[in-house]
Design a protein around this motif. Structure first.
Motif, PDB file in Angstrom:
ATOM      1  N   ILE A 160      35.154  30.437  51.172  1.00 54.46           N
ATOM      2  CA  ILE A 160      35.641  30.792  49.902  1.00 54.46           C
ATOM      3  C   ILE A 160      35.080  32.124  49.461  1.00 54.46           C
ATOM      4  N   LYS A 161      36.187  33.021  49.192  1.00 52.68           N
ATOM      5  CA  LYS A 161      36.109  34.394  48.985  1.00 52.68           C
ATOM      6  C   LYS A 161      35.921  34.859  47.334  1.00 52.68           C
ATOM      7  N   LYS A 162      35.282  35.698  47.205  1.00 53.14           N
ATOM      8  CA  LYS A 162      35.331  36.252  45.735  1.00 53.14           C
ATOM      9  C   LYS A 162      34.494  35.396  44.656  1.00 53.14           C
ATOM     10  N   LEU A 163      33.449  34.622  45.419  1.00 55.10           N
ATOM     11  CA  LEU A 163      32.654  33.875  44.462  1.00 55.10           C
ATOM     12  C   LEU A 163      31.683  34.715  43.513  1.00 55.10           C
ATOM     13  N   PRO A 164      31.434  34.408  42.462  1.00 57.14           N
ATOM     14  CA  PRO A 164      30.331  35.147  41.581  1.00 57.14           C
ATOM     15  C   PRO A 164      29.227  35.198  42.046  1.00 57.14           C
ATOM     16  N   HIS A 165      28.398  36.162  42.241  1.00 60.07           N
ATOM     17  CA  HIS A 165      27.216  36.698  42.647  1.00 60.07           C
ATOM     18  C   HIS A 165      26.057  35.823  41.431  1.00 60.07           C
ATOM     19  N   ARG A 166      25.635  35.046  41.469  1.00 55.61           N
ATOM     20  CA  ARG A 166      24.521  34.357  40.727  1.00 55.61           C
ATOM     21  C   ARG A 166      23.572  33.619  41.690  1.00 55.61           C
ATOM     22  N   PRO A 167      22.349  33.617  40.977  1.00 56.57           N
ATOM     23  CA  PRO A 167      21.300  32.855  41.644  1.00 56.57           C
ATOM     24  C   PRO A 167      21.599  31.480  41.946  1.00 56.57           C
ATOM     25  N   ASN A 168      22.298  30.689  41.345  1.00 51.66           N
ATOM     26  CA  ASN A 168      22.607  29.253  41.385  1.00 51.66           C
ATOM     27  C   ASN A 168      23.896  29.024  42.230  1.00 51.66           C
ATOM     28  N   ILE A 169      24.536  30.053  42.569  1.00 52.24           N
ATOM     29  CA  ILE A 169      25.701  29.943  43.435  1.00 52.24           C
ATOM     30  C   ILE A 169      25.293  30.219  44.947  1.00 52.24           C
ATOM     31  N   ILE A 170      25.289  29.026  45.791  1.00 50.80           N
ATOM     32  CA  ILE A 170      24.935  29.276  47.170  1.00 50.80           C
ATOM     33  C   ILE A 170      26.446  29.183  48.042  1.00 50.80           C
ATOM     34  N   ALA A 171      26.654  30.197  48.734  1.00 53.05           N
ATOM     35  CA  ALA A 171      27.779  29.887  49.646  1.00 53.05           C
ATOM     36  C   ALA A 171      27.182  29.879  51.033  1.00 53.05           C
ATOM     37  N   TYR A 172      27.764  28.768  51.774  1.00 57.29           N
ATOM     38  CA  TYR A 172      27.264  28.515  53.071  1.00 57.29           C
ATOM     39  C   TYR A 172      28.399  28.977  54.226  1.00 57.29           C
ATOM     40  N   GLY A 173      29.588  29.396  53.730  1.00 54.98           N
ATOM     41  CA  GLY A 173      30.635  29.835  54.590  1.00 54.98           C
ATOM     42  C   GLY A 173      30.983  28.270  55.368  1.00 54.98           C
ATOM     43  N   GLU A 174      31.882  28.390  56.462  1.00 53.89           N
ATOM     44  CA  GLU A 174      32.449  27.738  57.134  1.00 53.89           C
ATOM     45  C   GLU A 174      31.298  26.968  58.176  1.00 53.89           C
ATOM     46  N   ARG A 175      31.345  25.718  58.061  1.00 54.52           N
ATOM     47  CA  ARG A 175      30.295  24.852  58.938  1.00 54.52           C
ATOM     48  C   ARG A 175      31.016  23.699  59.684  1.00 54.52           C
ATOM     49  N   TYR A 176      30.227  23.436  60.697  1.00 59.18           N
ATOM     50  CA  TYR A 176      30.721  22.422  61.379  1.00 59.18           C
ATOM     51  C   TYR A 176      30.694  20.955  60.535  1.00 59.18           C
ATOM     52  N   PHE A 177      31.784  20.086  60.734  1.00 63.71           N
ATOM     53  CA  PHE A 177      31.967  19.012  59.944  1.00 63.71           C
ATOM     54  C   PHE A 177      30.679  18.070  59.721  1.00 63.71           C
ATOM     55  N   MET A 178      29.734  17.969  60.966  1.00 63.16           N
ATOM     56  CA  MET A 178      28.734  17.135  61.034  1.00 63.16           C
ATOM     57  C   MET A 178      27.653  17.582  60.027  1.00 63.16           C
ATOM     58  N   ASP A 179      27.614  19.235  59.854  1.00 64.79           N
ATOM     59  CA  ASP A 179      26.598  19.785  59.204  1.00 64.79           C
ATOM     60  C   ASP A 179      27.001  19.675  57.645  1.00 64.79           C
ATOM     61  N   THR A 180      28.036  19.336  57.414  1.00 66.95           N
ATOM     62  CA  THR A 180      28.351  19.248  55.727  1.00 66.95           C
ATOM     63  C   THR A 180      28.003  17.785  55.199  1.00 66.95           C
ATOM     64  N   ILE A 181      27.817  16.581  55.911  1.00 66.77           N
ATOM     65  CA  ILE A 181      27.724  15.304  55.635  1.00 66.77           C
ATOM     66  C   ILE A 181      26.480  15.199  54.800  1.00 66.77           C
ATOM     67  N   PRO A 182      25.382  15.837  55.235  1.00 69.67           N
ATOM     68  CA  PRO A 182      24.130  15.532  54.243  1.00 69.67           C
ATOM     69  C   PRO A 182      24.136  16.087  52.960  1.00 69.67           C
ATOM     70  N   TYR A 183      25.020  17.383  52.934  1.00 65.97           N
ATOM     71  CA  TYR A 183      25.104  17.992  51.613  1.00 65.97           C
ATOM     72  C   TYR A 183      25.920  17.165  50.465  1.00 65.97           C
ATOM     73  N   LEU A 184      26.803  16.183  51.160  1.00 65.98           N
ATOM     74  CA  LEU A 184      27.625  15.397  50.378  1.00 65.98           C
ATOM     75  C   LEU A 184      26.731  14.207  49.960  1.00 65.98           C
ATOM     76  N   LYS A 185      26.082  13.559  50.981  1.00 63.23           N
ATOM     77  CA  LYS A 185      25.186  12.394  50.650  1.00 63.23           C
ATOM     78  C   LYS A 185      24.022  12.681  49.519  1.00 63.23           C
ATOM     79  N   TYR A 186      23.577  13.927  49.557  1.00 64.26           N
ATOM     80  CA  TYR A 186      22.386  14.259  48.709  1.00 64.26           C
ATOM     81  C   TYR A 186      22.759  14.697  47.393  1.00 64.26           C
ATOM     82  N   ALA A 187      24.206  15.063  47.449  1.00 66.16           N
ATOM     83  CA  ALA A 187      24.500  15.872  46.005  1.00 66.16           C
ATOM     84  C   ALA A 187      24.501  14.736  44.963  1.00 66.16           C
TER      85      ALA A 187
END
Length: 245
Positions: A160-187
């Motif tokens: 996702i491009k043009k995200l606001p630059h703020r300390p509470n916005i963390i951009a990870y870029g494109e990730r392998y699908f398996m790597d995204t699962i923990p972020y969903l489970k613990y959100a």
């Protein structure tokens, strides 16, 4: 688009099928996704007229603003399929008058992958808000929400491009699908915050929605996406008070 008309019209002849010609002739079932590969239908049916043919409309080609030649071919090709499979009631309504057999079959997830134990990727006290996707992200939403809730962390998985630059916005870029699962489970909360364009209504039943639901996350989405889910919370786009509420 006009310049590339000849390229798209000759698409089927440009694809080399030599390496798979034998199993194309012997296959019993073909499933075509809603991509440019759809334009291979007639060529493959010439090789194999005994198989069954299914069109799985995973994505709305009109919404994706596909080339006009592909849109025309889709309309032409519908009569050559034994079944049209769609993942949302919106797409079902679009195709049901164009084909004798249209079946609503929602997207699905690999539950075994989501049921595994993962380390918590968040190293902060919540709430942790997550978005996963590649396009149509509502930048105005996160601009308002990240300012209104400075102690919340907004985790954006995807290019996702043009995200606001703020300390509470963390951009990870494109990730392998398996790597995204923990972020969903613990959100603590899942974002389905998409900007509107014609055809976007089908995102009510997107794969992202199913993943969030399986992880038991509240879902925040714009009010043009209508859902009966009890964990679905709508906001009016561009309206700060509605987003905060």
């Amino acid at each position: 688009n006009h310049i590339f008309n000849p390229v798209f019209e000759d698409y089927a002849n440009q694809v080399n099928l030599d390496s798979c010609i034998n199993w194309l002739k012997e296959a019993d079932l073909f499933i075509f996704e809603s991509t440019s590969g759809l334009m291979l239908l007639n060529r493959i049916q010439t090789l194999n007229n005994h198989a069954k043919y299914i069109y799985r409309v995973s994505d709305d080609l009109h919404f994706l603003q596909s080339h006009s030649s592909l849109l025309q071919y889709e309309n032409f090709a519908l009569n050559y399929f034994d079944l049209i499979s769609v993942p949302s009631p919106t797409l079902q309504q679009r195709f049901q008058d164009k084909h004798r057999l249209v079946r609503l079959e929602y997207h699905a997830i690999r539950k075994d992958l989501f049921d595994r134990l993962y380390d918590n990727p968040y190293h902060n006290e919540g709430p942790n808000v997550v978005f996963t996707g590649i396009a149509y992200f509502d930048l105005e939403f996160i601009d308002i929400a990240s300012q209104a809730f400075p102690n919340w962390k907004f985790h954006i998985l995807g290019p996702i491009k043009k995200l606001p630059h703020r300390p509470n916005i963390i951009a990870y870029g494109e990730r392998y699908f398996m790597d995204t699962i923990p972020y969903l489970k613990y959100a603590d909360l899942g974002l389905q915050t998409l900007t509107y364009r014609p055809g976007a209504e089908s995102f009510t039943h997107s794969l992202k929605t199913i993943q969030y639901t399986y992880c038991q996350l509240p879902i925040v989405a714009p009010n043009y996406l209508k859902s009966s889910l009890e964990h679905w919370y709508s906001y009016e786009p561009s309206v700060e008070s509605s987003i905060i509420d």
